[in-house]
Design an enzyme around this catalytic site. Structure first.
Site, mmCIF file in Angstrom:
data_model
loop_
_atom_site.group_PDB
_atom_site.id
_atom_site.type_symbol
_atom_site.label_atom_id
_atom_site.label_comp_id
_atom_site.label_asym_id
_atom_site.label_seq_id
_atom_site.Cartn_x
_atom_site.Cartn_y
_atom_site.Cartn_z
ATOM 1 N N ASP A 128 -4.834 -26.292 55.428
ATOM 2 C CA ASP A 128 -3.995 -25.313 56.144
ATOM 3 C C ASP A 128 -2.782 -25.929 56.968
ATOM 4 O OD1 ASP A 128 -4.207 -22.751 57.667
ATOM 5 O OD2 ASP A 128 -4.491 -24.077 59.661
ATOM 6 N N GLU A 182 -1.203 -24.902 51.904
ATOM 7 C CA GLU A 182 -0.336 -23.796 52.599
ATOM 8 C C GLU A 182 0.928 -24.618 53.200
ATOM 9 O OE1 GLU A 182 -0.495 -20.501 56.036
ATOM 10 O OE2 GLU A 182 -1.217 -22.647 56.174
#
Length: 811
Positions: free
Chosen positions: A480, A533
């Protein structure tokens, strides 16, 4: 000479007699400790002092079963040395009481001294402490403030236990301070180097048998602490009597506590540099209490894996060259109320029926605030206890693997929350976070960023990535917020950040960390894929770490990267009314300008269907029929576009409401009683068929990262709202994808094709009636005509359905 069970030499067994030891002078211990205290002892063949010994000495004790007749004293090879005080001196007392003693084992426990063996015990609130070794019992002298001591005239330290009397209860236990460290020199060396790839086996709470005794070894890294103690349910949350020892310069504190086993609650009582105390959850805890409770839990896994077949073959084909269709799930809200084990009964069959190759779990590591969806982690090594135990979570992964489904999980190494019981200023100073407040504070989320330049912190995170792959058989980590790690100026204004040593804005420490993490995971866990990401144009996210690009940096080493540009552009295009789409045609074609710069995943994730953005179907223009038709056409385009696919739960059946973690997907929409057959079930059936055809057609995935796997047929038909392209597999076998994104039927629409295919058959049409479309389909193959078109030697004439994507393969 015979020996007792405790190993103490004795004379041959005779009727016990009372023995009087030679009187020894009282000696005051260095530091002002108490005078010599010889313990009252009972047992066969023991030298005991008379009652007129030093102040505090016990009276003479008759040996067990004796009649008062004199017996032989314990004999050695020479006279006993002058005895010393067995008590804890004033300085050590003060440090132990304050929780600032770095070496309690050097003071407490059993220690050979002149005159015998000194026993020192620190048991706050105890009324008495009796030492038990073999047949011998010796009540230790109460020195006050919870300290007990005694001097036994023994040559060697025996194996012994303690019998501790409290108000209303008596406990018998082993002495935690008679054990050697349960952490090896190699472990400490690797921790110091920041290279312990199985850090969870060295730190944290580890149930074990140590020196023949069962208990739990506690170890924690707290280099700034003046002292650390273990507090838990087993000591009524008062760690005073369980100080830990500092293991050299490693910053690690360790204590083996006998009798403490699985399921016990605990925390670390840390004395900060300023002398204040803080009670902290274990950063390495493998199990926690369910929030809002915050204690760590002693855990040992007993799960027996049954996924050997899956694990043996998952490395057969790298992810970027394999079918890779991902269903993203927030476990607590997928079907609210289900535990890990109940999920294992329902989730694998649902995902397998829809044909997805993988699930991606939004963060499962423990987090205090459910509204963060798991993205503010406090327990990096513990699956959330909201849904069950770590073994329950393993049971779910096992079930998914047996169903042929891979498991990815979101991993959040970018930041952590500021909770006072967790990682923030863990030992009283910045430790896991950067020491520079400007570098530590995350400007967007009110959290703290990790100090990626500190080797122990980097080790904590790299080992954590390995932990989920090795211990939980996770098949991939979606990392993330990578962009927030890579840039020093991320969401910061001028003056709020400091350039790196080269004057740039790149976070060199974060780059090194990500490279190390990826290299380590790929080396230790074959078949695992890491996914970034990353929302910027950083060069080389999915390039190997040893290959340098134009920027001068080596690749970050990820296997795949989310294509945020494709997601943004394509959704922007689809949101326009079809009459205006001709002016935005480039938003659907621009992705091919950079499609092979990285190995991409096309993500329609939770981020796109929350916080007022609306669900996927609600982004589409037009009435309800047109919205669903647009959605179906978009999904057909997405599944045929180069790159892997990711779809968030609820979007597979065109949920109208945006996602809420409070109640999850609107499953009732699939009930035929609500007319779902033509509406929501139709979209779900399309997703099932998309996955089925996708997995059976190598042209749609085998050359995803190779330019020769894609050919535009027509990419500039903006006025017609048409996109057409070929996908090819490694042998050159093609699939033709045509997307028509206008709400009209176009008859006899000519599309250029190669001349080496005798006929084309429709294998998927998102306008089919069973999906809720107008059923403008072509059941019969279409043969090419020798009329060049779109730069091709032949062409076919198609009737393009309204707002639909059609796939054709060689018949």
């Amino acid at each position: 000479m015979a020996k007792t069970a405790a190993g103490t030499p004795t004379a041959a067994r005779k009727p016990a007699r009372t023995a009087t030891a030679p009187k020894q002078p009282a000696v005051t211990a260095a530091g002002g400790g108490p005078a010599v205290t010889t313990a009252p002892v009972s047992g066969p063949g023991v030298t005991t002092p008379t009652g007129d010994g030093p102040t505090g000495g016990g009276p003479a004790v008759t040996a067990a079963g004796g009649s008062g007749a004199a017996g032989p004293a314990v004999h050695g090879e020479g006279p006993l040395e002058v005895a010393v005080s067995p008590g804890v001196d004033a300085a050590d007392r003060e440090r132990l009481l304050a929780g600032t003693h770095h070496s309690p084992h050097s003071v407490l426990g059993a220690h050979p001294v002149p005159g015998g063996v000194a026993f020192r015990v620190f048991r706050p609130y105890a009324l008495s402490v009796t030492l038990v070794t073999g047949d011998l019992r010796a009540e230790l002298h109460a020195d006050g403030q919870g300290f007990f001591s005694g001097l036994l005239p023994l040559r060697d330290v025996p194996a012994y236990r303690l019998e501790v009397a409290y108000e209303g209860t008596v406990q018998q236990t082993d002495d935690a301070y008679r054990f050697l460290p349960a952490l090896g020199e190699l472990d400490l060396h690797l921790i110091g180097e920041g290279r312990h790839e199985q850090l969870w086996k060295a730190l944290g709470a580890e149930p074990m048998t140590h020196q023949g005794v069962t208990g739990t070894r506690f170890a924690v890294w707290a280099p700034n602490a003046r002292g650390v103690r273990v507090a838990g349910a087993f000591n009524f949350w008062d760690g005073t009597g369980h100080p830990m020892r500092s293991l050299g310069s490693s910053g690690v504190w360790e204590l083996f506590v006998p009798g403490v086993g699985e399921g016990e609650l605990y925390k670390f009582d840390i004395t900060r540099p300023d002398g204040s105390h803080t009670l902290r959850a274990d950063p390495m805890a493998r199990r926690t209490e369910a929030p809002p409770a915050t204690s760590s839990v002693v855990h040992a896994s007993h799960h027996e894996w049954d996924d050997a077949e899956w694990m043996a073959r998952r490395a057969d084909r790298p992810a970027h060259d394999a079918p890779f269709s991902v269903y993203e799930i927030h476990l607590p809200s997928w079907r609210p109320g289900l535990t890990y084990r109940r999920l294992a009964e329902q989730l694998p069959s649902y995902v397998r029926d829809l044909g997805f190759t993988h699930v991606e779990l939004m963060p499962v590591a423990e987090h205090p605030f459910g509204g963060s969806w798991g993205y503010q982690v406090t327990g990096f090594y513990a699956p959330t206890a909201r849904l069950g135990t770590p073994d329950d979570f393993k049971f779910l992964i096992d079930a998914l693997h047996r169903a042929g489904i891979g498991v990815l999980m979101d991993w959040v190494p970018a930041h952590f929350p500021r909770d006072a019981w967790a990682l923030a200023e863990f030992d009283g100073r910045p430790l896991y976070e950067h020491a520079d407040p400007l570098r530590a504070a995350h400007p967007d989320w009110g959290t703290l960023e990790f100090d990626f330049g500190r080797r122990e912190v980097r080790n904590f995170l790299v080992a954590n990535a390995v932990y989920w792959c090795e211990e939980f058989h996770i098949d991939g980590l979606r990392v993330d917020a990578v962009a927030s790690m890579l840039y020093l100026d991320y969401s910061r204004e001028p003056g709020q950040w400091t350039p790196n040593e080269h004057g740039g804005r790149e976070n060199l420490d974060a780059v090194a960390f990500l490279q190390e993490m990826n290299a380590t995971v790929y080396r230790r866990a074959p078949g695992v894929v890491t996914v970034a990401e990353e929302s910027t144009a950083w060069d080389g996210v999915t390039r190997a770490t040893h290959h340098r690009g134009p920027s001068g940096f080596g690749g970050l080493g990820f296997g795949l990267k989310w294509n945020m540009g494709w997601m943004h552009d394509s959704l922007q295009y689809m949101s326009h009314d079809p009459v205006h789409r001709r002016y935005h045609h480039h938003e659907m074609t621009f992705s091919m300008a950079y499609a092979y710069s990285e190995n991409y995943v096309l993500p329609i994730s939770h981020d796109e269907v929350v916080h007022g953005k609306g669900s996927l179907v609600s982004k589409m223009p037009g009435d309800w029929w047109q919205q669903r038709a647009n959605l179906r056409a978009y999904l057909g385009f997405m599944w045929s576009h180069p790159g892997k696919q990711l779809l968030f739960m609820g979007q597979e059946f065109a949920q109208g409401a945006e996602w809420s973690e409070a109640h999850g997907p609107d499953w009732w929409l699939l009930d035929p009683a609500y007319g779902a057959e033509a509406d929501h079930r139709g979209v779900r059936d399309l997703v099932r068929d998309l996955n089925a055809v996708y997995r059976a057609t190598p042209a749609l995935w085998e050359r995803d990262v190779h330019p020769d796997g894609f050919e535009w047929i027509v990419g500039d038909a903006a006025d017609d709202n048409v996109l057409a392209f070929l996908r090819r597999d490694a042998s050159g076998s093609p699939l033709l994808a045509v997307s028509h994104l206008a709400p009209v039927v176009r008859a006899d629409y000519r599309v250029g094709v190669p001349d080496d295919v005798p006929a084309w058959a429709e294998v998927l049409n998102t306008d089919a009636g069973r999906y809720g479309g107008s059923d403008v389909v072509r059941p019969d193959p279409v043969k090419p005509e020798p009329q060049p078109w779109h730069g091709r030697p032949a062409s076919i004439r198609l009737t393009l359905p309204p707002l639909a994507t059609v796939w054709l393969r060689p018949a």
